[in-house]
Design an enzyme around this catalytic site. Structure first.
Site, PDB file in Angstrom:
ATOM      1  N   THR A 129      37.557  50.395 -10.531  1.00 44.11           N
ATOM      2  CA  THR A 129      39.169  49.737 -10.136  1.00 44.11           C
ATOM      3  C   THR A 129      39.689  49.913 -10.752  1.00 44.11           C
ATOM      4  O   THR A 129      40.152  50.345 -11.593  1.00 44.11           O
ATOM      5  CB  THR A 129      38.697  47.801 -10.467  1.00 44.11           C
ATOM      6  OG1 THR A 129      39.850  47.304 -10.337  1.00 44.11           O
ATOM      7  CG2 THR A 129      38.305  48.050 -11.710  1.00 44.11           C
ATOM      8  N   GLU A 131      42.288  48.041 -12.001  1.00 38.93           N
ATOM      9  CA  GLU A 131      42.389  47.649 -13.175  1.00 38.93           C
ATOM     10  C   GLU A 131      42.555  47.873 -13.812  1.00 38.93           C
ATOM     11  O   GLU A 131      42.401  47.457 -15.104  1.00 38.93           O
ATOM     12  CB  GLU A 131      41.937  46.325 -12.752  1.00 38.93           C
ATOM     13  CG  GLU A 131      42.007  45.263 -11.672  1.00 38.93           C
ATOM     14  CD  GLU A 131      43.449  43.884 -12.331  1.00 38.93           C
ATOM     15  OE1 GLU A 131      43.856  44.014 -13.387  1.00 38.93           O
ATOM     16  OE2 GLU A 131      44.631  44.271 -11.859  1.00 38.93           O
ATOM     17  N   TYR A 157      37.871  40.888 -17.096  1.00 39.27           N
ATOM     18  CA  TYR A 157      37.746  42.235 -15.920  1.00 39.27           C
ATOM     19  C   TYR A 157      38.045  43.308 -16.268  1.00 39.27           C
ATOM     20  O   TYR A 157      37.312  44.023 -15.504  1.00 39.27           O
ATOM     21  CB  TYR A 157      38.626  41.201 -14.188  1.00 39.27           C
ATOM     22  CG  TYR A 157      37.787  42.532 -13.201  1.00 39.27           C
ATOM     23  CD1 TYR A 157      36.780  41.819 -12.785  1.00 39.27           C
ATOM     24  CD2 TYR A 157      39.490  43.473 -12.674  1.00 39.27           C
ATOM     25  CE1 TYR A 157      36.626  43.011 -11.537  1.00 39.27           C
ATOM     26  CE2 TYR A 157      38.232  43.990 -11.588  1.00 39.27           C
ATOM     27  CZ  TYR A 157      37.757  43.530 -11.172  1.00 39.27           C
ATOM     28  OH  TYR A 157      36.969  44.561 -10.267  1.00 39.27           O
ATOM     29  N   LYS A 161      35.086  46.233 -16.329  1.00 39.64           N
ATOM     30  CA  LYS A 161      35.006  47.405 -15.416  1.00 39.64           C
ATOM     31  C   LYS A 161      35.169  48.763 -16.195  1.00 39.64           C
ATOM     32  O   LYS A 161      34.682  50.064 -15.092  1.00 39.64           O
ATOM     33  CB  LYS A 161      35.808  47.254 -14.440  1.00 39.64           C
ATOM     34  CG  LYS A 161      35.725  46.255 -13.072  1.00 39.64           C
ATOM     35  CD  LYS A 161      34.398  46.365 -11.771  1.00 39.64           C
ATOM     36  CE  LYS A 161      34.146  45.803 -10.982  1.00 39.64           C
ATOM     37  NZ  LYS A 161      32.887  46.242 -10.364  1.00 39.64           N
TER      38      LYS A 161
HETATM   39  P1  NAP Z   1      33.691  39.522  -3.920  1.00 42.13           P
HETATM   40  O1  NAP Z   1      34.004  39.034  -2.687  1.00 42.13           O
HETATM   41  O2  NAP Z   1      34.211  38.480  -5.481  1.00 42.13           O
HETATM   42  O3  NAP Z   1      32.008  39.474  -4.119  1.00 42.13           O
HETATM   43  C1  NAP Z   1      30.955  39.700  -5.529  1.00 42.13           C
HETATM   44  C2  NAP Z   1      30.229  39.741  -5.416  1.00 42.13           C
HETATM   45  O4  NAP Z   1      29.106  39.855  -6.537  1.00 42.13           O
HETATM   46  C3  NAP Z   1      29.054  38.767  -4.468  1.00 42.13           C
HETATM   47  O5  NAP Z   1      28.392  39.052  -3.573  1.00 42.13           O
HETATM   48  C4  NAP Z   1      28.694  37.482  -5.762  1.00 42.13           C
HETATM   49  O6  NAP Z   1      27.608  36.858  -5.454  1.00 42.13           O
HETATM   50  C5  NAP Z   1      28.137  38.317  -6.588  1.00 42.13           C
HETATM   51  N1  NAP Z   1      27.936  38.569  -8.259  1.00 42.13           N
HETATM   52  C6  NAP Z   1      28.637  37.808  -9.174  1.00 42.13           C
HETATM   53  N2  NAP Z   1      27.636  37.661 -10.563  1.00 42.13           N
HETATM   54  C7  NAP Z   1      26.893  38.472  -9.764  1.00 42.13           C
HETATM   55  C8  NAP Z   1      25.332  38.266 -10.616  1.00 42.13           C
HETATM   56  N3  NAP Z   1      25.262  37.932 -11.720  1.00 42.13           N
HETATM   57  N4  NAP Z   1      24.033  39.375 -10.162  1.00 42.13           N
HETATM   58  C9  NAP Z   1      24.347  39.652  -8.878  1.00 42.13           C
HETATM   59  N5  NAP Z   1      25.303  39.148  -7.998  1.00 42.13           N
HETATM   60  C10 NAP Z   1      26.214  38.761  -8.735  1.00 42.13           C
HETATM   61  O7  NAP Z   1      33.764  41.031  -4.278  1.00 42.13           O
HETATM   62  P2  NAP Z   1      34.543  42.045  -3.271  1.00 42.13           P
HETATM   63  O8  NAP Z   1      35.698  42.623  -3.279  1.00 42.13           O
HETATM   64  O9  NAP Z   1      32.980  42.712  -2.186  1.00 42.13           O
HETATM   65  O10 NAP Z   1      34.716  43.397  -4.614  1.00 42.13           O
HETATM   66  C11 NAP Z   1      33.011  44.179  -5.096  1.00 42.13           C
HETATM   67  C12 NAP Z   1      32.811  45.145  -5.722  1.00 42.13           C
HETATM   68  O11 NAP Z   1      34.385  45.571  -5.191  1.00 42.13           O
HETATM   69  C13 NAP Z   1      33.525  44.192  -7.321  1.00 42.13           C
HETATM   70  O12 NAP Z   1      32.376  44.814  -8.225  1.00 42.13           O
HETATM   71  C14 NAP Z   1      34.661  44.066  -7.447  1.00 42.13           C
HETATM   72  O13 NAP Z   1      34.773  44.558  -8.540  1.00 42.13           O
HETATM   73  C15 NAP Z   1      35.083  45.654  -7.057  1.00 42.13           C
HETATM   74  N6  NAP Z   1      36.198  46.241  -6.527  1.00 42.13           N
HETATM   75  C16 NAP Z   1      37.139  45.422  -5.323  1.00 42.13           C
HETATM   76  C17 NAP Z   1      38.184  45.810  -5.315  1.00 42.13           C
HETATM   77  C18 NAP Z   1      39.044  45.125  -3.885  1.00 42.13           C
HETATM   78  O14 NAP Z   1      39.745  44.661  -4.024  1.00 42.13           O
HETATM   79  N7  NAP Z   1      38.374  43.770  -3.088  1.00 42.13           N
HETATM   80  C19 NAP Z   1      39.069  47.280  -5.422  1.00 42.13           C
HETATM   81  C20 NAP Z   1      38.620  47.630  -6.622  1.00 42.13           C
HETATM   82  C21 NAP Z   1      36.899  47.072  -7.330  1.00 42.13           C
HETATM   83  P3  NAP Z   1      27.659  34.918  -5.204  1.00 42.13           P
HETATM   84  O15 NAP Z   1      28.213  35.389  -3.677  1.00 42.13           O
HETATM   85  O16 NAP Z   1      26.438  35.177  -4.851  1.00 42.13           O
HETATM   86  O17 NAP Z   1      28.443  35.060  -5.759  1.00 42.13           O
HETATM   87  O1  F7E Z   2      46.031  39.750  -7.337  1.00 41.45           O
HETATM   88  C1  F7E Z   2      49.284  37.734  -8.397  1.00 41.45           C
HETATM   89  C2  F7E Z   2      48.071  38.512  -9.559  1.00 41.45           C
HETATM   90  O2  F7E Z   2      44.491  37.980  -7.811  1.00 41.45           O
HETATM   91  C3  F7E Z   2      47.314  40.298  -6.869  1.00 41.45           C
HETATM   92  C4  F7E Z   2      40.409  42.258  -7.316  1.00 41.45           C
HETATM   93  O3  F7E Z   2      39.597  42.428  -5.961  1.00 41.45           O
HETATM   94  O4  F7E Z   2      42.402  44.030  -7.150  1.00 41.45           O
HETATM   95  C5  F7E Z   2      42.080  42.413  -7.009  1.00 41.45           C
HETATM   96  O5  F7E Z   2      42.533  41.869  -8.497  1.00 41.45           O
HETATM   97  C6  F7E Z   2      48.610  39.627  -7.780  1.00 41.45           C
HETATM   98  C7  F7E Z   2      48.541  39.743  -9.010  1.00 41.45           C
HETATM   99  O6  F7E Z   2      43.983  41.208  -6.976  1.00 41.45           O
HETATM  100  C8  F7E Z   2      48.851  34.475  -6.861  1.00 41.45           C
HETATM  101  O7  F7E Z   2      48.829  37.336 -10.394  1.00 41.45           O
HETATM  102  C9  F7E Z   2      50.884  35.284  -7.171  1.00 41.45           C
HETATM  103  O8  F7E Z   2      49.797  39.861  -9.897  1.00 41.45           O
HETATM  104  O9  F7E Z   2      44.841  39.112  -4.927  1.00 41.45           O
HETATM  105  P1  F7E Z   2      44.814  38.856  -6.731  1.00 41.45           P
HETATM  106  P2  F7E Z   2      44.109  41.395  -8.201  1.00 41.45           P
HETATM  107  O10 F7E Z   2      43.982  40.870  -9.476  1.00 41.45           O
HETATM  108  O11 F7E Z   2      44.870  43.006  -7.697  1.00 41.45           O
HETATM  109  C10 F7E Z   2      42.057  45.003  -8.307  1.00 41.45           C
HETATM  110  C11 F7E Z   2      41.897  46.642  -7.583  1.00 41.45           C
HETATM  111  C12 F7E Z   2      40.594  44.004  -7.750  1.00 41.45           C
HETATM  112  O12 F7E Z   2      39.113  45.244  -8.931  1.00 41.45           O
HETATM  113  C13 F7E Z   2      39.500  42.934  -8.345  1.00 41.45           C
HETATM  114  O13 F7E Z   2      38.477  43.124  -8.418  1.00 41.45           O
HETATM  115  O14 F7E Z   2      48.886  38.515  -7.357  1.00 41.45           O
HETATM  116  N1  F7E Z   2      49.406  36.133  -7.377  1.00 41.45           N
HETATM  117  N2  F7E Z   2      50.428  34.217  -6.834  1.00 41.45           N
HETATM  118  C14 F7E Z   2      48.179  36.048  -7.621  1.00 41.45           C
HETATM  119  N3  F7E Z   2      46.979  36.130  -7.301  1.00 41.45           N
HETATM  120  C15 F7E Z   2      46.462  35.321  -7.198  1.00 41.45           C
HETATM  121  N4  F7E Z   2      44.224  35.443  -6.775  1.00 41.45           N
HETATM  122  N5  F7E Z   2      46.668  33.619  -6.197  1.00 41.45           N
HETATM  123  C16 F7E Z   2      47.798  33.080  -6.201  1.00 41.45           C
HETATM  124  O15 F7E Z   2      48.414  32.602  -6.035  1.00 41.45           O
END
Ligand code: NAP
Ligand code: F7E
Length: 330
Positions: A129, A131, A157, A161
């Site tokens: 990620t 992050e 987080y 990662k």
């Molecule tokens: P998400 O919607 O939060 O899905 C997370 C998944 O992890 C869910 O299916 C959850 O299962 C599963 N999980 C949580 N704890 C677990 C455990 N103990 N054992 C097995 N599975 C478990 O995340 P996403 O947005 O699809 O992201 C997919 C991956 O890419 C994650 O690793 C995230 O950190 C990474 N990532 C995401 C982004 C983004 O912008 N979306 C960017 C960079 C990297 P349950 O349904 O049971 O909770």
């Molecule tokens: O926050 C601000 C918050 O939670 C984005 C994950 O998929 O992307 C994601 O992480 C921004 C931050 O995503 C609210 O402080 C303001 O600056 O949507 P977010 P994230 O933290 O960027 C990365 C790449 C991952 O890997 C992660 O798994 O928005 N913010 N107000 C807020 N954020 C949330 N959630 N809720 C608010 O009310």
């Protein structure tokens, strides 16, 4: 189990990316296995309705024995490790759980592959990620973070990662395993969880338009993110595992936008030109440490893999708001 089909195992299959990826792999003819955790997973029924073709295997990333069993059951050619605690705010409140799942869970899964003797035949994708970069003054993204940029994670987080990223690379270097990482910048869409800011906004805009609520409460509105569409990014994950060599790739749009810009476009979608009267702020949604800016440079993935995102920023906002208008309007 079909003898001929390619088999893929997805951890995190019930999450946003898991759904998009299951669909993509199924369309490509894969036999898809997905990890399901918990003795009564709340998402199971809905998941089975939407993805009847996915074979669910019970396992948890914190339970080595269950992972070994899952790998034996699926005999996967490809593993996509998407399972994680993925919410940055939640990771501050649950740092140890985040370490156990998001960091050590990867080690458990890599070991399961090695112990079962699947290391030579199985390709492994690790969900790294943006992050991990941190966006601090001494380490600003410039024209975009690349695969070689400095890391400085700012949350439990991000730290978890980073461990996962390096242990994945370590298994590639130590055991010659085909382990690749995708360093993905934020990607969103209609399957995004409501706890993330983009979906929280698109859902609130639809609800305000339909008269279900009159405002939305958010945290810091200044951070900037490189936001793309999840459907484009799971295609990139697949391309990463089809490459001839295991490697690390950034997937990003190369553009960065603030939450205020997201709000502007989202409210414009329902004919509201000034979002300010509809937004309140609460420190409860702010983080102990913030990542102010993220911007990625996807040149390597575009050049080597031929990956290209199709949905741009206005297209993403529109897609999300229109989806939520349809869902809430029903
Ligand atoms: P998400 O919607 O939060 O899905 C997370 C998944 O992890 C869910 O299916 C959850 O299962 C599963 N999980 C949580 N704890 C677990 C455990 N103990 N054992 C097995 N599975 C478990 O995340 P996403 O947005 O699809 O992201 C997919 C991956 O890419 C994650 O690793 C995230 O950190 C990474 N990532 C995401 C982004 C983004 O912008 N979306 C960017 C960079 C990297 P349950 O349904 O049971 O909770
Ligand atoms: O926050 C601000 C918050 O939670 C984005 C994950 O998929 O992307 C994601 O992480 C921004 C931050 O995503 C609210 O402080 C303001 O600056 O949507 P977010 P994230 O933290 O960027 C990365 C790449 C991952 O890997 C992660 O798994 O928005 N913010 N107000 C807020 N954020 C949330 N959630 N809720 C608010 O009310």
């Amino acid at each position: 189990m079909s003898e001929d089909a390619r088999r893929a195992l997805i951890t995190g299959v019930t999450g946003q990316d898991g759904g998009h990826l299951a669909e993509l792999l199924h369309d490509q003819g894969y036999e898809v296995f997905g990890l399901l955790r918990g003795q009564r997973n709340a998402r199971k029924e809905a998941f089975e309705r939407e993805f009847p073709y996915v074979h669910l295997v019970e396992a948890d990333l914190t339970d080595q024995t269950s992972l070994i069993q899952a790998v034996i059951t699926a005999e996967p050619h490809e593993i996509y490790n998407l399972g994680a605690i993925s919410h940055v705010g939640y990771s501050f409140r649950n740092p140890q759980l985040t370490a156990d799942i998001t960091a050590k869970g990867v080690l458990n899964l890599l070991e399961a592959v090695r112990i079962t003797g699947m290391a030579e035949r199985t390709r492994f994708y690790q969900a790294s990620t943006s992050e991990m970069f941190g966006g601090l003054d001494y380490n600003r993204p410039g024209n975009g973070y690349t695969e070689d940029s400095l890391f400085h994670p700012r949350s439990p987080y991000g730290v978890a990662k980073l461990y996962a990223h390096w242990i994945a690379r370590n298994y590639r270097e130590s055991y010659g395993m085909f382990v690749s990482t995708g360093i993905l910048f934020n990607h969103e869409g209609e399957r995004r969880g409501l706890e993330f800011v983009t979906r929280k906004i698109s859902n609130a805009v639809a609800a305000i338009h339909l008269g279900h609520q009159d405002h939305v409460v958010l945290g810091d509105l200044h951070p900037k993110r490189d936001w793309g569409y999840a459907g484009d990014y799971v295609r990139g994950m697949w391309q990463i595992l089809q490459h001839s060599e295991p490697d690390d790739f950034v997937l990003a749009t190369g553009e960065t936008h603030s939450i205020e810009e997201f709000l502007t476009l989202a409210f414009q979608e329902v004919g509201i030109s000034d979002w300010r009267p509809y937004v309140r702020q609460d420190p409860a949604f702010m983080r102990p440490a913030e990542v102010d800016i993220l911007l990625g440079d996807p040149t390597k993935a575009e050049t080597i893999l031929g990956w290209k995102r199709e949905v741009d920023f206005p297209g993403l906002v529109k897609l999300m708001v229109q989806h939520d208008l349809r869902v809430l309007g029903q």
